[in-house]
Design an enzyme around this catalytic site. Sequence first.
Site, PDB file in Angstrom:
ATOM      1  N   GLY A   1       0.383  -1.445   0.167  1.00  0.00           N
ATOM      2  CA  GLY A   1      -0.129  -0.143   0.082  1.00  0.00           C
ATOM      3  C   GLY A   1       0.847   1.290  -0.782  1.00  0.00           C
ATOM      4  N   CYS A   2       0.610   2.431  -0.709  1.00  0.00           N
ATOM      5  CA  CYS A   2       1.280   3.851  -0.668  1.00  0.00           C
ATOM      6  C   CYS A   2       1.842   4.214   0.572  1.00  0.00           C
ATOM      7  CB  CYS A   2       0.374   4.558  -1.542  1.00  0.00           C
ATOM      8  SG  CYS A   2      -0.740   5.513  -1.022  1.00  0.00           S
TER       9      CYS A   2
END
Length: 308
Positions: free
Chosen positions: A115-116
Amino acid sequence: MKPKVFIDGEHGTTGLQIRTRLAGRDDLTVLSVPVERRKDQAARAEFLNAADIAILCLPDDAARESVSLIANDQTRVIDASTAHRVAEGWAYGFPEMDRKQAAAVSAAKRVANPGCWPQGPIAVVRPLISAGLLPADYPITMNGISGYSGGGRAMVEDYVGKGEDAPEFLPYGLTFQHKHVPELKTYAKLQRDPLMQPAVGNFAQGMITVVPLQLATLERVPTGAELHAAIADHYAGIENGFVEVAPFVATERVPDINPEQYNDTNRMKLYVFANDKRAQALLLAVYDNLGKGASGAAVQNMDLMLGL
Protein backbone atom coordinates in the site's frame (compact mmCIF):
# COMPACT_ATOMS: atom_id res chain seq x y z
CA MET A 1 8.22 -16.74 -26.33
CA LYS A 2 7.49 -13.44 -24.61
CA PRO A 3 5.93 -13.57 -21.14
CA LYS A 4 2.21 -12.78 -21.15
CA VAL A 5 0.89 -10.21 -18.65
CA PHE A 6 -2.79 -9.65 -17.88
CA ILE A 7 -3.93 -6.60 -15.91
CA ASP A 8 -7.25 -7.46 -14.27
CA GLY A 9 -8.78 -4.04 -13.71
CA GLU A 10 -6.74 -2.25 -16.35
CA HIS A 11 -9.17 0.68 -16.59
CA GLY A 12 -8.82 1.80 -12.98
CA THR A 13 -6.24 4.33 -11.77
CA THR A 14 -3.49 1.81 -10.96
CA GLY A 15 -4.25 -0.36 -13.98
CA LEU A 16 -4.03 2.57 -16.38
CA GLN A 17 -0.70 3.63 -14.86
CA ILE A 18 0.66 0.11 -15.30
CA ARG A 19 -0.48 0.07 -18.94
CA THR A 20 1.31 3.38 -19.48
CA ARG A 21 4.50 2.04 -17.90
CA LEU A 22 4.39 -1.06 -20.10
CA ALA A 23 3.59 0.80 -23.30
CA GLY A 24 6.34 0.39 -25.86
CA ARG A 25 8.03 -2.54 -24.14
CA ASP A 26 8.87 -5.30 -26.59
CA ASP A 27 9.98 -7.89 -24.03
CA LEU A 28 6.47 -8.99 -23.04
CA THR A 29 2.91 -9.31 -24.34
CA VAL A 30 0.09 -7.50 -22.56
CA LEU A 31 -3.23 -9.34 -22.75
CA SER A 32 -6.48 -7.38 -22.68
CA VAL A 33 -10.12 -8.50 -22.48
CA PRO A 34 -12.12 -7.24 -25.48
CA VAL A 35 -14.46 -4.38 -24.59
CA GLU A 36 -17.59 -6.41 -25.31
CA ARG A 37 -16.45 -9.13 -22.84
CA ARG A 38 -15.17 -6.87 -20.08
CA LYS A 39 -17.93 -7.80 -17.59
CA ASP A 40 -17.91 -11.49 -18.49
CA GLN A 41 -16.47 -13.58 -15.63
CA ALA A 42 -15.66 -16.41 -18.06
CA ALA A 43 -13.50 -13.98 -20.05
CA ARG A 44 -11.66 -12.92 -16.89
CA ALA A 45 -11.01 -16.55 -16.03
CA GLU A 46 -9.79 -17.24 -19.56
CA PHE A 47 -7.28 -14.39 -19.53
CA LEU A 48 -6.16 -15.01 -15.96
CA ASN A 49 -5.31 -18.59 -16.83
CA ALA A 50 -3.59 -17.62 -20.09
CA ALA A 51 -1.19 -15.20 -18.38
CA ASP A 52 2.27 -15.83 -17.00
CA ILE A 53 1.71 -12.89 -14.63
CA ALA A 54 -1.71 -11.56 -13.59
CA ILE A 55 -1.69 -8.12 -11.98
CA LEU A 56 -4.87 -7.49 -10.00
CA CYS A 57 -5.95 -3.83 -9.81
CA LEU A 58 -9.28 -4.47 -8.13
CA PRO A 59 -11.21 -3.99 -4.89
CA ASP A 60 -10.38 -6.57 -2.23
CA ASP A 61 -13.30 -8.93 -2.79
CA ALA A 62 -12.87 -8.87 -6.57
CA ALA A 63 -9.15 -9.61 -6.14
CA ARG A 64 -9.94 -12.65 -4.01
CA GLU A 65 -12.41 -13.78 -6.65
CA SER A 66 -9.79 -13.43 -9.40
CA VAL A 67 -7.35 -15.59 -7.46
CA SER A 68 -10.05 -18.24 -7.08
CA LEU A 69 -10.57 -18.25 -10.86
CA ILE A 70 -6.97 -19.32 -11.54
CA ALA A 71 -7.07 -23.04 -12.16
CA ASN A 72 -3.46 -23.76 -13.07
CA ASP A 73 -0.04 -23.82 -11.40
CA GLN A 74 1.64 -21.53 -13.94
CA THR A 75 -0.08 -18.15 -13.56
CA ARG A 76 1.70 -16.02 -10.99
CA VAL A 77 -0.10 -13.13 -9.32
CA ILE A 78 0.67 -9.60 -8.19
CA ASP A 79 -2.24 -8.25 -6.16
CA ALA A 80 -2.39 -4.46 -5.84
CA SER A 81 -5.37 -4.60 -3.45
CA THR A 82 -5.28 -4.89 0.34
CA ALA A 83 -6.69 -8.42 0.26
CA HIS A 84 -3.46 -10.40 0.61
CA ARG A 85 -0.95 -7.98 2.15
CA VAL A 86 -0.52 -9.99 5.34
CA ALA A 87 -1.85 -13.32 4.04
CA GLU A 88 0.13 -16.51 4.52
CA GLY A 89 1.86 -17.67 1.35
CA TRP A 90 2.10 -14.20 -0.19
CA ALA A 91 5.44 -12.40 -0.53
CA TYR A 92 5.39 -8.70 0.31
CA GLY A 93 6.28 -6.72 -2.80
CA PHE A 94 8.67 -4.15 -1.33
CA PRO A 95 11.96 -5.49 -2.76
CA GLU A 96 14.13 -3.02 -0.83
CA MET A 97 12.58 -3.95 2.53
CA ASP A 98 15.36 -6.43 3.31
CA ARG A 99 18.41 -7.77 1.55
CA LYS A 100 16.64 -11.03 0.71
CA GLN A 101 13.28 -9.52 -0.22
CA ALA A 102 13.98 -9.08 -3.93
CA ALA A 103 14.89 -12.76 -4.14
CA ALA A 104 11.71 -13.67 -2.25
CA VAL A 105 9.63 -11.66 -4.72
CA SER A 106 11.49 -13.16 -7.66
CA ALA A 107 10.71 -16.71 -6.52
CA ALA A 108 7.13 -16.14 -5.37
CA LYS A 109 3.97 -17.42 -7.01
CA ARG A 110 1.90 -14.82 -5.16
CA VAL A 111 3.04 -11.27 -4.43
CA ALA A 112 1.08 -8.64 -2.52
CA ASN A 113 1.89 -5.17 -3.80
CA PRO A 114 2.46 -2.69 -0.94
CA GLY A 115 0.00 0.00 0.00
CA CYS A 116 1.17 3.55 -0.59
CA TRP A 117 0.72 4.78 3.00
CA PRO A 118 2.63 2.02 4.86
CA GLN A 119 5.59 1.88 2.50
CA GLY A 120 7.31 5.08 3.64
CA PRO A 121 7.01 4.32 7.38
CA ILE A 122 8.12 0.72 6.82
CA ALA A 123 11.13 2.00 4.88
CA VAL A 124 12.36 4.12 7.80
CA VAL A 125 11.18 2.19 10.87
CA ARG A 126 12.07 -1.41 9.99
CA PRO A 127 15.84 -0.76 9.67
CA LEU A 128 15.87 0.94 13.08
CA ILE A 129 14.09 -1.95 14.80
CA SER A 130 16.35 -4.45 13.01
CA ALA A 131 19.39 -2.49 14.22
CA GLY A 132 18.12 -2.41 17.81
CA LEU A 133 17.85 1.39 17.90
CA LEU A 134 14.08 1.29 18.39
CA PRO A 135 12.29 -1.39 20.42
CA ALA A 136 9.58 -3.35 18.66
CA ASP A 137 7.02 -2.13 21.21
CA TYR A 138 7.76 1.56 20.51
CA PRO A 139 4.47 3.49 20.06
CA ILE A 140 4.90 4.58 16.44
CA THR A 141 2.78 7.40 15.04
CA MET A 142 2.79 8.54 11.44
CA ASN A 143 1.18 11.26 9.40
CA GLY A 144 1.52 12.60 5.89
CA ILE A 145 -0.15 13.88 2.77
CA SER A 146 -1.01 12.17 -0.50
CA GLY A 147 -2.43 13.19 -3.85
CA TYR A 148 -6.13 12.57 -4.30
CA SER A 149 -5.54 9.82 -6.86
CA GLY A 150 -4.91 7.47 -3.94
CA GLY A 151 -8.57 7.72 -2.96
CA GLY A 152 -9.90 5.98 -6.05
CA ARG A 153 -12.22 7.09 -8.83
CA ALA A 154 -14.84 8.75 -6.59
CA MET A 155 -12.30 10.97 -4.86
CA VAL A 156 -10.59 11.83 -8.14
CA GLU A 157 -13.91 12.90 -9.66
CA ASP A 158 -14.78 14.92 -6.55
CA TYR A 159 -11.46 16.79 -6.49
CA VAL A 160 -11.40 17.41 -10.23
CA GLY A 161 -14.99 18.62 -10.12
CA LYS A 162 -14.32 21.07 -7.29
CA GLY A 163 -11.07 22.35 -8.78
CA GLU A 164 -9.61 25.20 -6.73
CA ASP A 165 -12.46 24.83 -4.23
CA ALA A 166 -11.33 21.34 -3.21
CA PRO A 167 -9.69 21.07 0.24
CA GLU A 168 -5.96 21.81 0.26
CA PHE A 169 -5.46 19.54 3.28
CA LEU A 170 -8.10 16.99 4.27
CA PRO A 171 -7.28 14.65 7.19
CA TYR A 172 -9.11 11.33 7.17
CA GLY A 173 -8.99 7.93 8.88
CA LEU A 174 -9.95 9.71 12.10
CA THR A 175 -11.45 6.58 13.65
CA PHE A 176 -7.90 5.10 13.53
CA GLN A 177 -9.15 1.97 11.76
CA HIS A 178 -7.11 2.55 8.61
CA LYS A 179 -6.97 -0.58 6.45
CA HIS A 180 -3.18 -0.32 6.18
CA VAL A 181 -2.50 -0.64 9.93
CA PRO A 182 -2.00 -4.46 9.87
CA GLU A 183 0.41 -4.14 6.95
CA LEU A 184 2.45 -1.39 8.60
CA LYS A 185 2.55 -3.24 11.92
CA THR A 186 3.63 -6.52 10.30
CA TYR A 187 6.39 -5.31 8.00
CA ALA A 188 7.78 -2.56 10.21
CA LYS A 189 8.23 -5.32 12.84
CA LEU A 190 6.02 -3.55 15.38
CA GLN A 191 4.48 -5.28 18.38
CA ARG A 192 1.71 -2.72 18.88
CA ASP A 193 -0.64 -1.00 16.48
CA PRO A 194 0.77 2.24 15.04
CA LEU A 195 -1.36 5.38 14.99
CA MET A 196 -1.88 6.47 11.38
CA GLN A 197 -3.15 9.94 10.52
CA PRO A 198 -3.20 10.40 6.71
CA ALA A 199 -4.40 13.42 4.77
CA VAL A 200 -5.27 14.21 1.16
CA GLY A 201 -4.03 17.32 -0.63
CA ASN A 202 -5.34 19.16 -3.68
CA PHE A 203 -2.87 17.62 -6.12
CA ALA A 204 -3.25 14.50 -8.21
CA GLN A 205 -0.35 12.30 -7.16
CA GLY A 206 2.75 12.17 -5.00
CA MET A 207 3.12 11.89 -1.24
CA ILE A 208 5.13 12.52 1.90
CA THR A 209 4.99 10.33 5.02
CA VAL A 210 6.39 11.45 8.38
CA VAL A 211 7.25 9.43 11.50
CA PRO A 212 8.06 11.62 14.56
CA LEU A 213 10.12 10.05 17.37
CA GLN A 214 10.21 11.09 21.04
CA LEU A 215 13.52 9.37 21.80
CA ALA A 216 13.75 10.51 25.43
CA THR A 217 11.29 7.73 26.30
CA LEU A 218 13.92 5.09 25.44
CA GLU A 219 16.30 3.45 27.90
CA ARG A 220 19.16 4.17 25.50
CA VAL A 221 18.66 7.29 23.39
CA PRO A 222 20.16 7.00 19.88
CA THR A 223 21.55 10.09 18.19
CA GLY A 224 20.26 11.40 14.91
CA ALA A 225 23.51 10.32 13.27
CA GLU A 226 22.98 6.76 14.52
CA LEU A 227 19.46 6.66 13.17
CA HIS A 228 20.63 7.95 9.81
CA ALA A 229 23.56 5.52 9.65
CA ALA A 230 21.33 2.52 10.31
CA ILE A 231 18.88 3.51 7.58
CA ALA A 232 21.65 4.45 5.11
CA ASP A 233 23.54 1.21 5.76
CA HIS A 234 20.39 -0.81 5.15
CA TYR A 235 19.78 0.66 1.69
CA ALA A 236 23.45 0.70 0.75
CA GLY A 237 23.27 -3.09 0.93
CA ILE A 238 20.32 -3.37 -1.46
CA GLU A 239 21.32 -3.99 -5.07
CA ASN A 240 19.33 -2.41 -7.91
CA GLY A 241 17.00 -0.65 -5.49
CA PHE A 242 14.99 2.50 -6.05
CA VAL A 243 15.30 3.87 -2.49
CA GLU A 244 17.91 6.49 -1.64
CA VAL A 245 18.80 8.18 1.64
CA ALA A 246 19.49 11.91 1.76
CA PRO A 247 22.61 13.13 3.61
CA PHE A 248 22.17 13.81 7.30
CA VAL A 249 22.29 17.57 7.85
CA ALA A 250 21.01 20.00 10.47
CA THR A 251 18.69 22.42 8.70
CA GLU A 252 15.50 24.33 9.30
CA ARG A 253 14.02 23.34 5.95
CA VAL A 254 14.81 21.51 2.71
CA PRO A 255 13.31 23.56 -0.14
CA ASP A 256 13.24 20.70 -2.63
CA ILE A 257 11.11 18.40 -0.45
CA ASN A 258 7.90 18.25 -2.42
CA PRO A 259 5.27 15.48 -2.45
CA GLU A 260 5.24 15.62 -6.26
CA GLN A 261 9.00 15.51 -6.86
CA TYR A 262 9.11 11.81 -7.78
CA ASN A 263 5.86 11.62 -9.71
CA ASP A 264 5.80 9.06 -12.53
CA THR A 265 8.90 7.33 -11.17
CA ASN A 266 9.53 4.33 -8.91
CA ARG A 267 11.88 6.32 -6.67
CA MET A 268 11.69 6.95 -2.94
CA LYS A 269 13.90 9.32 -0.94
CA LEU A 270 14.31 9.10 2.82
CA TYR A 271 15.34 11.87 5.23
CA VAL A 272 16.35 11.88 8.89
CA PHE A 273 16.11 15.10 10.91
CA ALA A 274 17.05 15.26 14.59
CA ASN A 275 17.74 17.44 17.61
CA ASP A 276 19.92 15.42 19.96
CA LYS A 277 19.61 17.89 22.84
CA ARG A 278 15.85 17.51 22.77
CA ALA A 279 16.07 13.77 21.99
CA GLN A 280 13.66 14.19 19.10
CA ALA A 281 13.80 13.01 15.50
CA LEU A 282 11.70 12.99 12.34
CA LEU A 283 11.81 10.30 9.65
CA LEU A 284 10.44 11.43 6.30
CA ALA A 285 9.82 9.64 2.99
CA VAL A 286 8.96 11.17 -0.38
CA TYR A 287 7.59 9.07 -3.25
CA ASP A 288 4.77 8.78 -5.78
CA ASN A 289 1.64 7.16 -4.38
CA LEU A 290 0.95 5.83 -7.90
CA GLY A 291 4.59 4.94 -8.54
CA LYS A 292 6.55 3.33 -5.73
CA GLY A 293 3.24 3.18 -3.87
CA ALA A 294 1.32 1.31 -6.58
CA SER A 295 1.98 0.86 -10.32
CA GLY A 296 5.74 1.44 -10.21
CA ALA A 297 6.14 -1.18 -7.51
CA ALA A 298 3.92 -3.59 -9.45
CA VAL A 299 6.10 -3.29 -12.56
CA GLN A 300 9.28 -3.65 -10.46
CA ASN A 301 7.86 -6.81 -8.89
CA MET A 302 6.76 -8.13 -12.29
CA ASP A 303 10.24 -7.65 -13.71
CA LEU A 304 11.77 -9.50 -10.75
CA MET A 305 9.33 -12.38 -11.11
CA LEU A 306 9.96 -12.66 -14.85
CA GLY A 307 13.72 -12.15 -14.59
CA LEU A 308 13.57 -9.15 -16.93
